[in-house]
Every structure is written in structure tokens, then in C-alpha cells.
Design an enzyme around this catalytic site. Structure first.
Site, PDB file in Angstrom:
ATOM      1  N   HIS A  64     -27.892  37.965 -12.891  1.00 27.31           N
ATOM      2  CA  HIS A  64     -29.693  36.910 -12.955  1.00 27.31           C
ATOM      3  C   HIS A  64     -29.656  35.615 -12.331  1.00 27.31           C
ATOM      4  CE1 HIS A  64     -28.770  35.671 -16.761  1.00 27.31           C
ATOM      5  NE2 HIS A  64     -30.139  35.086 -16.342  1.00 27.31           N
ATOM      6  N   LYS A  69     -19.948  33.810 -15.246  1.00 27.75           N
ATOM      7  CA  LYS A  69     -18.694  33.743 -16.489  1.00 27.75           C
ATOM      8  C   LYS A  69     -19.077  33.756 -17.610  1.00 27.75           C
ATOM      9  CE  LYS A  69     -17.422  29.765 -16.421  1.00 27.75           C
ATOM     10  NZ  LYS A  69     -16.392  29.723 -16.975  1.00 27.75           N
ATOM     11  N   LYS A  93     -25.236  34.479 -24.789  1.00 29.87           N
ATOM     12  CA  LYS A  93     -25.304  33.018 -25.225  1.00 29.87           C
ATOM     13  C   LYS A  93     -25.296  31.726 -24.285  1.00 29.87           C
ATOM     14  CE  LYS A  93     -21.020  33.376 -26.344  1.00 29.87           C
ATOM     15  NZ  LYS A  93     -19.021  34.400 -26.577  1.00 29.87           N
ATOM     16  N   ASP A  98     -29.428  27.344 -21.978  1.00 21.06           N
ATOM     17  CA  ASP A  98     -29.115  26.635 -20.807  1.00 21.06           C
ATOM     18  C   ASP A  98     -28.371  26.246 -20.272  1.00 21.06           C
ATOM     19  OD1 ASP A  98     -31.856  27.309 -21.584  1.00 21.06           O
ATOM     20  OD2 ASP A  98     -32.301  25.103 -22.655  1.00 21.06           O
ATOM     21  N   LYS A 105     -17.111  39.291 -18.262  1.00 22.05           N
ATOM     22  CA  LYS A 105     -15.843  38.823 -19.710  1.00 22.05           C
ATOM     23  C   LYS A 105     -14.557  39.769 -18.809  1.00 22.05           C
ATOM     24  CE  LYS A 105     -14.055  36.909 -23.427  1.00 22.05           C
ATOM     25  NZ  LYS A 105     -15.409  35.895 -23.556  1.00 22.05           N
ATOM     26  N   SER A 360     -17.295  24.329 -19.818  1.00 19.66           N
ATOM     27  CA  SER A 360     -16.776  24.989 -18.517  1.00 19.66           C
ATOM     28  C   SER A 360     -17.863  24.746 -17.401  1.00 19.66           C
ATOM     29  CB  SER A 360     -16.324  26.462 -19.437  1.00 19.66           C
ATOM     30  OG  SER A 360     -15.474  27.223 -19.428  1.00 19.66           O
TER      31      SER A 360
HETATM   32  P1  NAD Z   1      -6.867  32.528 -30.200  1.00 25.90           P
HETATM   33  O1  NAD Z   1      -5.897  33.303 -28.924  1.00 25.90           O
HETATM   34  O2  NAD Z   1      -6.282  31.341 -29.338  1.00 25.90           O
HETATM   35  O3  NAD Z   1      -6.743  32.664 -31.308  1.00 25.90           O
HETATM   36  C1  NAD Z   1      -6.549  33.931 -32.140  1.00 25.90           C
HETATM   37  C2  NAD Z   1      -5.975  33.325 -33.438  1.00 25.90           C
HETATM   38  O4  NAD Z   1      -6.610  34.324 -34.624  1.00 25.90           O
HETATM   39  C3  NAD Z   1      -4.306  33.976 -33.497  1.00 25.90           C
HETATM   40  O5  NAD Z   1      -3.667  32.466 -33.716  1.00 25.90           O
HETATM   41  C4  NAD Z   1      -4.465  35.289 -34.077  1.00 25.90           C
HETATM   42  O6  NAD Z   1      -2.708  35.092 -34.534  1.00 25.90           O
HETATM   43  C5  NAD Z   1      -5.389  35.455 -35.052  1.00 25.90           C
HETATM   44  N1  NAD Z   1      -5.092  36.482 -35.631  1.00 25.90           N
HETATM   45  C6  NAD Z   1      -5.501  37.943 -35.070  1.00 25.90           C
HETATM   46  N2  NAD Z   1      -6.242  38.571 -35.159  1.00 25.90           N
HETATM   47  C7  NAD Z   1      -5.832  38.071 -37.224  1.00 25.90           C
HETATM   48  C8  NAD Z   1      -6.699  38.235 -38.025  1.00 25.90           C
HETATM   49  N3  NAD Z   1      -6.491  39.711 -37.859  1.00 25.90           N
HETATM   50  N4  NAD Z   1      -6.633  38.092 -39.465  1.00 25.90           N
HETATM   51  C9  NAD Z   1      -5.926  36.529 -39.160  1.00 25.90           C
HETATM   52  N5  NAD Z   1      -6.452  36.037 -37.878  1.00 25.90           N
HETATM   53  C10 NAD Z   1      -5.161  36.440 -36.779  1.00 25.90           C
HETATM   54  O7  NAD Z   1      -8.133  32.953 -29.493  1.00 25.90           O
HETATM   55  P2  NAD Z   1      -9.198  31.905 -29.386  1.00 25.90           P
HETATM   56  O8  NAD Z   1      -9.910  31.135 -27.822  1.00 25.90           O
HETATM   57  O9  NAD Z   1      -9.162  30.721 -30.695  1.00 25.90           O
HETATM   58  O10 NAD Z   1     -10.637  33.086 -29.724  1.00 25.90           O
HETATM   59  C11 NAD Z   1     -10.756  33.235 -31.176  1.00 25.90           C
HETATM   60  C12 NAD Z   1     -11.981  34.122 -30.607  1.00 25.90           C
HETATM   61  O11 NAD Z   1     -12.761  32.849 -30.480  1.00 25.90           O
HETATM   62  C13 NAD Z   1     -12.054  34.875 -30.020  1.00 25.90           C
HETATM   63  O12 NAD Z   1     -13.059  35.938 -30.407  1.00 25.90           O
HETATM   64  C14 NAD Z   1     -12.850  34.433 -28.914  1.00 25.90           C
HETATM   65  O13 NAD Z   1     -13.910  35.505 -27.855  1.00 25.90           O
HETATM   66  C15 NAD Z   1     -13.691  33.470 -29.656  1.00 25.90           C
HETATM   67  N6  NAD Z   1     -13.891  32.312 -28.904  1.00 25.90           N
HETATM   68  C16 NAD Z   1     -12.920  31.900 -27.860  1.00 25.90           C
HETATM   69  C17 NAD Z   1     -13.658  31.007 -26.758  1.00 25.90           C
HETATM   70  C18 NAD Z   1     -12.811  29.752 -26.213  1.00 25.90           C
HETATM   71  O14 NAD Z   1     -12.668  28.503 -25.747  1.00 25.90           O
HETATM   72  N7  NAD Z   1     -11.562  29.933 -26.073  1.00 25.90           N
HETATM   73  C19 NAD Z   1     -14.771  30.644 -26.767  1.00 25.90           C
HETATM   74  C20 NAD Z   1     -15.893  31.198 -27.387  1.00 25.90           C
HETATM   75  C21 NAD Z   1     -15.394  32.267 -28.077  1.00 25.90           C
END
Ligand code: NAD
Length: 469
Positions: A64, A69, A93, A98, A105, A360
């Protein structure tokens, strides 16, 4: 334990919120549905010369607004269902904070730990090529970012591959979360965790809501447990600690630790880098299983790893009064209902982890303008303020204390502007969502309010722009 498909769970929340909106059913269906899913299987030549088939996806949930992103994950758990659910969360999100994007994804089904850097580079570039071939990437089409298992390194390879093929002036805006020297922006790495901190701080500052939970207002002294010490979890824990909270537990892949007196997050990260594990951290107790970390006695639980971590089976044992969803979908729809019944405040993912996409967005704007924020005005502002303050000194006949002029006159750097924009975005969005909740008294939780907020905004785009053709 098995869970309902992730996309179905997101849609449970959507439907609950949709009841509170007056939009026509057909429009709601269009908003809810995933517009496109691209699935590809491509060959990877391993370092030993063997060939492996690698699966990848890119889901575009809602076009839309363009570009769409959303991050790219590298994980063995990747599936079509997962990317569709995560793309849907991106749509909501972006609307909540906004940010003028649709939701998407991507994922590649690999465990990065099993591949060399050269192999990861080859498969990242090939995945980018696949996206480019099918028009699933471009600064005005779809703009990926880092997510679970990926970071600035992969984003640089994506940008380089895209640029090599696309010969466009704005090619660098095809992906965000890049290294600084490759068109990245200061503050992006820590943005999601910083946003999580701003969101939790804002929620804790509402005295009325804290009273309902039996908690004192403010972040000061709140006991926090964080799951996942990756990009989001580490930064969230660090900023929460700096903001006055006490990190009493951390749970990671290898196990969980507990220290009621507090864990120094930076020292723990160092310990993990040295020993390869968070366990045996001085002053903390190891727990028998990593899942036990989620059930520790605390005020705020911040799941920052993956989806489906708090589910129907363990929801009853969660002691936290506040759950700050730093990860996407960490609480299953079933657990969400159980926790809501118990009056636990869930600060929902679609709002709380929006700091990443917000910054971003700033990076993308920077890329399209080909200019670093603050570059034009800073020196001018400094001179104007210094002149003003010197004039005040002259009139008052007394100098300011040493250092005052320098600190007040200092103009904003890129990072100051990014953090200010991020803080403003999260604070504004929190109150927008909370105001929707308050309009419905006790019938509405923050997640439902966040979805109502998002649905209304996406519906507005459809109604004002009309339906093509
Ligand atoms: P990342 O890979 O940097 O870190 C994830 C961490 O979680 C790792 O250290 C991993 O070992 C740990 N982990 C995995 N399974 C686990 C478990 N069962 N118990 C405990 N720890 C566990 O990833 P990230 O970028 O920090 O993303 C984490 C979450 O945040 C995801 O759901 C992602 O979609 C969300 N997210 C990330 C961003 C971003 O900017 N990186 C933005 C929005 C949302």
C-alpha cells in the site's frame, strides 16, 4: 512444543483489533492478506567444491506504500509461514510509527555458524541476484535490512551486488543497516535496542498504568530479565541498565544466569566473548535450563531472541508484570490471551521493536539525499549560538561557567539527530497507541490498540488513494 502457524497467530491479533474498527470486510481482508511471496532455491558452491541447494524467501505483505521494507534472516527455522508473518508485522509496525513503507521480510534457510565467511558472502550475493531478477529489491521497490543472523556485513554485500547490476544513482538505498562507510547511518546498529528502551521507559512512566500492575512508576530499580544477548537484546539490556533498571537475569542459547543484585551487561558480553558462554559469570548463578530464565522473579521480561518463546505451557509460570516484546512474535496468541487474563502488560512487538525500521528509514532518506544529516547546518548553528551567548555575557556583565558556551552552542551531529528522531517517534507512537487503548477502557490491551492504530492508517491510505485501476 508445537504452535499454530505464526502468520495465523498474527491474524488472531488482527481480527481482534478489526472488530474495533468500522472498515468494510473486503478492505480488512485486503489489508490482512500477504500480497506476494517469492520462493527460490539456488545452488551454493561450498569451499570444499561440493554443491548445496539453499532455500530463500521474500514475502511482501503490503504494497500500500512503496518501497516495502523488512529484514532478512539467516536461520534454519526459516519458512514461508515465518516470512509472511514477519512481513505482516512490518506492515503494521511501519504504520504505527509513521514510517512511509509497506511491509516485507526475507529469509535464507541456513545456520550461518556452519558456513565460512566466503560461503556466506557467495550465498548473500546469489540471494540478492535472485531478488533482483524478480524485482524484489530496489530503493523504490523493496528495501531489506538486518535481522536474526545477519548484520552490516551482509547488507554491504547486498548493496554491492545490487549496485553492480542496477547502475542507478540511488542504488545505495536498496538496503539499510549498512556499514557507516558504505552509506550506513550512525545509530542504526543500536537503534532497535534503544527504541525498546525508550518504549519501556515511556510505559513505566505512566503512574496510573504502573499502579494497576502493582508497580512504582519509573524505570528506576525495576528488575529486568532479557532473553537473547544478540543485537537487540544486548542493546536493550544496556540502555535499560543505563536508564536505572537492574538486569537480574539473562538467558541465551547456551543457558541462563540469575543475579538478583544485577548483571553488568558489558562485562557479561566480554565474558561471553572470552569463554564462549554467558554461564559461570562471576556473581551470577547458572540455571539448569535456558527456559527457566523466562520464569525468574522480575518486573519486566524482555524476550529478544525469536518467536513462540512464551507459550500456553509456560505462560502460567511467567512472573513478570510487564513483557516488552523486543523480538517479533515472542508470545504466542494463546499465551497472549492467558497473560492478558492475568493482567500482565504486554508492550507489543509491532510497536516496541520499531526503532530499527525507524532508523532504517532515516538511513534510506540519507541515501536518497546523498547527504549526511547535520552536515550543512551544524557549524552555522554553532556560530549563531556562540554569538548569542557571548552577547548575553556582555549584557549581563558576567561570564558563563567554563565549558557552558561550548556545550550549549554545540550543533547536532548525525547521531544526535538520529537518536532524537528515534526517541520522538517511539514516544509519539506509544501515546498514540495508549490513547486508543484508553478510549476503550479495560476492553483493550496495548497490542489490540497497536493493531487498531495500524489498520486505521493502512485503511486511510486505501481510502484516500483509491483502488487501482
Ligand atoms: P541476533 O541474531 O543478533 O541475536 C539473537 C540472539 O538470540 C542470539 O544471540 C541467539 O544466540 C539468541 N537465542 C536464540 N535462541 C535462543 C533461545 N532459545 N534462548 C535464548 N537466546 C536465544 O538477532 P537480532 O537482530 O537481535 O534479532 C532478535 C529478534 O529481534 C528477532 O525476533 C528479530 O526479528 C527482532 N528484530 C530485530 C531487529 C534488528 O534491527 N536487528 C529489528 C526488529 C526486530
Amino acid at each position: 512444543m508445537s504452535h499454530a502457524p505464526f502468520f495465523e497467530q498474527v491474524n488472531v491479533h488482527f481480527e481482534r483489533a478489526a472488530e474495533f474498527t468500522g472498515h468494510p470486510r473486503g478492505l480488512l481482508r485486503q489489508i490482512k492478506t500477504c500480497n506476494q511471496v517469492f520462493h527460490t532455491t539456488f545452488p551454493l558452491r561450498r569451499d570444499d567444491g561440493s554443491i548445496e541447494s539453499v532455500e530463500g524467501w521474500r514475502a511482501v505483505h503490503s504494497s500500500h506504500k512503496l518501497p516495502t521494507k523488512g529484514g532478512i534472516r539467516f536461520t534454519m527455522r526459516a519458512s514461508e509461514d515465518e516470512v509472511m508473518a514477519l512481513a505482516a508485522l512490518m506492515t503494521y509496525k511501519c504504520a504505527i510509527v509513521d514510517v512511509p513503507f509497506g511491509g516485507a521480510k526475507g529469509a535464507v534457510k541456513i545456520d550461518p555458524r556452519n558456513y565460512s565467511e566466503a560461503e556466506i558472502e557467495r550465498l548473500t550475493r546469489r540471494y540478492t541476484f535472485e531478488l533482483y531478477q524478480k524485482q524484489f529489491i530496489g530503493p523504490g521497490i523493496d528495501v531489506p535490512a538486518p535481522d536474526y543472523g545477519t548484520g552490516a556485513r551482509e547488507m554491504a554485500w547486498i548493496a554491492d551486488t545490487y549496485e553492480a547490476m542496477a547502475h542507478e544513482l540511488d542504488a545505495i538505498g536498496c538496503v539499510t543497516g549498512k556499514p557507516l562507510a558504505q552509506g550506513g547511518i550512525r545509530g542504526r546498529v543500536e537503534a532497535t535496542g534503544r527504541g525498546v528502551y525508550f518504549g519501556i521507559r515511556e510505559a513505566c512512566d505512566v503512574a496510573e498504568d504502573m499502579r494497576r500492575l502493582g508497580l512504582e512508576p519509573g524505570l528506576d530499580g525495576k528488575r529486568v530479565v532479557v532473553q537473547g544477548l544478540g543485537n537487540v537484546g544486548y542493546h536493550a539490556a544496556k540502555f535499560l541498565q543505563e536508564g536505572g533498571a537492574t538486569i537480574v537475569g539473562i538467558t541465551e542459547f547456551e543457558g541462563a544466569i540469575h543475579a538478583p543484585g544485577g548483571i553488568d551487561v558489558d562485562k557479561l558480553l566480554e565474558h561471553r566473548q572470552d569463554s564462549g558462554s554467558i554461564l559461570d559469570f562471576p556473581g551470577a548463578t547458572n540455571l539448569a535450563a535456558r527456559e527457566e530464565g523466562l520464569e525468574l522473579d522480575c518486573d519486566i521480561l524482555v524476550p529478544a531472541a525469536l518467536e513462540n518463546q512464551i507459550h500456553a505451557e509456560n505462560a502460567g509460570r511467567i512472573q513478570a508484570r510487564i513483557i516488552g516484546e523486543a523480538a517479533n512474535g515472542p508470545v504466542t496468541a494463546e499465551a497472549d490471551a492467558l497473560l492478558r487474563d492475568r493482567g500482565v502488560m504486554i508492550i507489543p512487538d509491532a510497536f516496541l521493536n520499531a526503532g530499527g525500521v525507524t532508523v532504517s528509514y532515516f538511513e534510506w532518506v540519507k541515501n536518497l539525499s546523498h547527504l549526511r544529516f547535520g552536515r550543512l547546518g551544524r557549524r552555522f548553528d554553532m556560530r549563531m549560538r556562540t554569538t548569542l551567548l557571548n552577547t548575553v555575557e556582555e549584557h549581563v556583565g558576567e561570564p558563563f561557567p567554563p565549558g557552558t558556551i561550548e556545550s550549549v552552542a554545540q550543533g547536532a551531529q548525525e547521531e544526535d539527530l538520529v537518536n532524537s528522531g528515534l526517541e520522538d517517534t517511539i514516544i509519539e507512537a506509544f501515546h498514540e497507541v495508549r490513547d486508543i487503548r484508553m478510549q476503550h477502557d479495560d476492553r483493550m490491551d496495548l497490542r489490540t490498540a497497536a493493531f487498531v492504530c495500524a489498520i486505521d492508517k493502512v485503511a486511510l491510505t486505501y481510502s484516500e488513494r483509491g483502488i487501482f485501476p
